[in-house]
Design an enzyme around this catalytic site. Structure first.
Site, short mmCIF file in Angstrom:
data_model
loop_
_atom_site.label_atom_id
_atom_site.label_comp_id
_atom_site.label_asym_id
_atom_site.label_seq_id
_atom_site.Cartn_x
_atom_site.Cartn_y
_atom_site.Cartn_z
N HIS A 19 0.95 -1.23 -0.07
CA HIS A 19 0.03 -0.02 0.15
C HIS A 19 0.61 1.07 0.07
O HIS A 19 1.37 1.65 1.08
CB HIS A 19 -0.85 0.10 1.17
CG HIS A 19 -1.95 1.15 1.41
ND1 HIS A 19 -3.22 1.04 1.74
CD2 HIS A 19 -1.77 2.39 1.11
CE1 HIS A 19 -3.72 2.21 1.72
NE2 HIS A 19 -2.94 3.13 1.35
N HIS A 21 1.30 5.34 -1.87
CA HIS A 21 1.07 6.57 -2.82
C HIS A 21 2.17 7.01 -3.20
O HIS A 21 3.10 7.76 -2.66
CB HIS A 21 0.20 7.54 -1.84
CG HIS A 21 -0.92 7.19 -1.06
ND1 HIS A 21 -2.28 7.28 -1.56
CD2 HIS A 21 -1.04 6.45 -0.15
CE1 HIS A 21 -2.87 6.82 -0.79
NE2 HIS A 21 -2.37 6.18 0.15
N LYS A 105 -9.69 -0.57 -5.16
CA LYS A 105 -9.72 0.29 -3.98
C LYS A 105 -10.96 0.67 -3.45
O LYS A 105 -11.48 1.57 -4.45
CB LYS A 105 -8.44 1.18 -3.82
CG LYS A 105 -8.45 2.04 -2.85
CD LYS A 105 -7.88 1.14 -1.44
CE LYS A 105 -8.04 2.03 -0.30
NZ LYS A 105 -6.75 2.74 0.23
N HIS A 142 -10.40 1.07 2.46
CA HIS A 142 -10.10 2.00 3.40
C HIS A 142 -11.29 2.06 4.49
O HIS A 142 -12.49 2.15 4.37
CB HIS A 142 -10.09 3.37 3.06
CG HIS A 142 -9.76 4.57 3.74
ND1 HIS A 142 -8.63 4.88 3.86
CD2 HIS A 142 -10.37 4.87 5.02
CE1 HIS A 142 -8.54 6.05 5.19
NE2 HIS A 142 -9.57 5.90 5.53
N HIS A 180 -4.16 -0.36 6.42
CA HIS A 180 -3.94 0.29 7.44
C HIS A 180 -4.55 0.27 8.69
O HIS A 180 -5.10 1.19 9.21
CB HIS A 180 -3.54 1.80 7.03
CG HIS A 180 -4.61 2.47 6.26
ND1 HIS A 180 -5.90 2.28 6.56
CD2 HIS A 180 -4.23 3.12 5.03
CE1 HIS A 180 -6.71 2.88 5.50
NE2 HIS A 180 -5.97 3.34 4.45
N ASP A 253 1.73 2.75 3.43
CA ASP A 253 0.60 3.85 3.32
C ASP A 253 1.54 5.19 3.36
O ASP A 253 1.04 6.43 3.77
CB ASP A 253 -0.36 4.01 4.44
CG ASP A 253 -1.47 4.88 3.86
OD1 ASP A 253 -1.46 5.05 2.88
OD2 ASP A 253 -2.37 5.39 4.83
O1 DOR Z 1 -3.11 9.49 5.68
C1 DOR Z 1 -3.39 9.37 4.24
N1 DOR Z 1 -3.05 9.78 3.44
N2 DOR Z 1 -4.58 8.32 4.62
C2 DOR Z 1 -5.08 8.10 3.39
O2 DOR Z 1 -6.01 7.53 3.39
C3 DOR Z 1 -4.76 8.89 2.02
C4 DOR Z 1 -3.65 9.19 2.25
C5 DOR Z 1 -3.28 10.17 1.10
O3 DOR Z 1 -3.60 9.84 -0.09
O4 DOR Z 1 -2.80 11.27 1.27
ZN ZN Z 2 -3.29 5.25 1.65
#
Ligand code: DOR
Ligand code: ZN
Length: 351
Positions: A19, A21, A105, A142, A180, A253
């Site tokens: 997971h 980004h 997702k 989520h 998470h 995450d």
């Molecule tokens: O803290 C987070 N940031 N939680 C999420 O679910 C999304 C992520 C984000 O994309 O910034």
């Molecule tokens: Zn995330």
């Protein structure tokens, strides 16, 4: 796994991040090398603006990610689709069967960053979920309700009761990862389920509790969603991660936001940890006397859940006398992204 020199060196199969980004544009270019330096594969979240909704979107995004990987790094992005109430089951199946898309997702609409196009009414996406169950495709969830009357610290527990437990009963064959997980409630729920349900645990939720965000001043770089909970929950997460239990695996995450978007009156949720995650994890597992189970958490349990082979290549972590002076910021060309500070010195370094 090899432990050498009284645990000064630990060699494990290369980890994967289930997971992460990576974003797009300048941020994508700045952060991707931190993931590809240590991880062989990563499940890449689709919450771009606009989101990665179709297989076609995923193919284009995958190309942009591949272009951001430094030469010499061997890294495969595993793509996800952002589930909307308009998602086509046919497109999801085509993406999955072609090997391009690994998972879908589910963001409850409004739960977190860029989740406005998420799902409001689960019954609208049941045909897609039923198709996924029949083809053995994973749903990443989520797990927080968005109902404003629910206290933010209770949103995970309430989601389990109102959404996840009923979904498991209605469609037990669907493979689900609770992303998470941050609470004892989440760990207990996942532990009570059959082996087609798993959970990712982030590095930061193993290290911080909610005091990190709020005690002695507001610290936006510890704010993420789901928000860190009380200490008792962190201890349950530590036990789950270090237990070797195959349902629990690493999903950092890591969620970069440039500093101006974090350090303001209404800062974004997200902690950037790709750069030092493996060092932090080695510290955590050593502290809990579980270095021999780091490989299960970071390198074996995830592939087993996703029915992929574990990586053949290895990574070596070395415990050094002098703490690693890791970069505190990553620059995007314009702004900085603050790197997760675990609040202890990092003696383990990935070589
Ligand atoms: O803290 C987070 N940031 N939680 C999420 O679910 C999304 C992520 C984000 O994309 O910034
Ligand atoms: Zn995330």
């Amino acid at each position: 796994m090899r432990l050498e020199d009284e645990m000064k060196q630990l060699t494990i199969r290369r980890p994967d991040d289930w997971h992460v980004h990576l974003r797009d544009g300048a941020v994508l270019k700045a952060v991707t090398p931190d993931t590809s330096a240590h991880f062989s594969r990563a499940i890449v979240m689709p919450n771009l603006v606009p989101p990665v909704v179709t297989t076609r979107d995923a193919a284009a995004y995958r190309d942009r990610i591949l272009a951001a990987i430094p030469s010499g790094h061997d890294f495969t992005p595993l793509m996800t689709l952002y589930l909307t109430e308009g998602t086509s089951a046919e497109d999801v199946e085509v993406g999955f069967r072609s090997g391009l898309v690994t998972a879908v997702k589910l963001y409850p609409a409004g739960a977190t960053t860029n989740s406005q196009s998420g799902v409001r009414d689960l019954s609208k996406v049941m045909p897609v979920l039923e198709r996924m169950a029949s083809i053995g495709m994973t749903l990443c969830v989520h797990g927080e309700v968005t109902d404003p009357s629910t206290d933010i610290f209770d949103r995970e527990a309430v989601f389990i009761e109102r959404v996840l437990a009923p979904l498991r009963e209605r469609l037990p064959e669907l493979r689900i990862v609770m992303e998470h997980v941050t609470t004892k409630d989440g760990v207990d729920f996942v532990s009570s389920q059959s082996e087609n349900m798993g959970a990712t645990i982030t590095t930061h939720h193993l290290i911080i509790n909610r005091n990190a965000i709020l005690a002695g001043g507001i610290r936006p770089h510890y704010y993420c969603l789901p928000v860190a909970k009380r200490e008792e929950h962190r201890l349950v997460l530590r036990r789950a991660a270090t237990s070797g239990d195959a349902r629990f695996f690493l999903g950092t995450d890591s969620a970069p936001h440039v500093d101006p978007l974090k350090e303001c009156a209404c800062g974004c949720a997200g902690i950037y940890s790709s750069l030092n995650t493996m060092s932090c994890l080695a510290h955590v597992f050593e502290e809990d006397g579980a270095l021999d189970r780091l490989e299960a958490f970071a390198s074996l349990n995830g592939p087993a859940f996703y029915r992929l082979p574990p990586n053949e290549a290895t990574i070596t972590l070395e415990r050094r006398e002098t703490a690693w002076d890791y970069p505190r910021k990553r620059n995007t060309g314009e702004d900085d992204i603050t790197v997760f500070d675990p609040m202890f010195p990092l003696h383990w370094v990935a070589t």
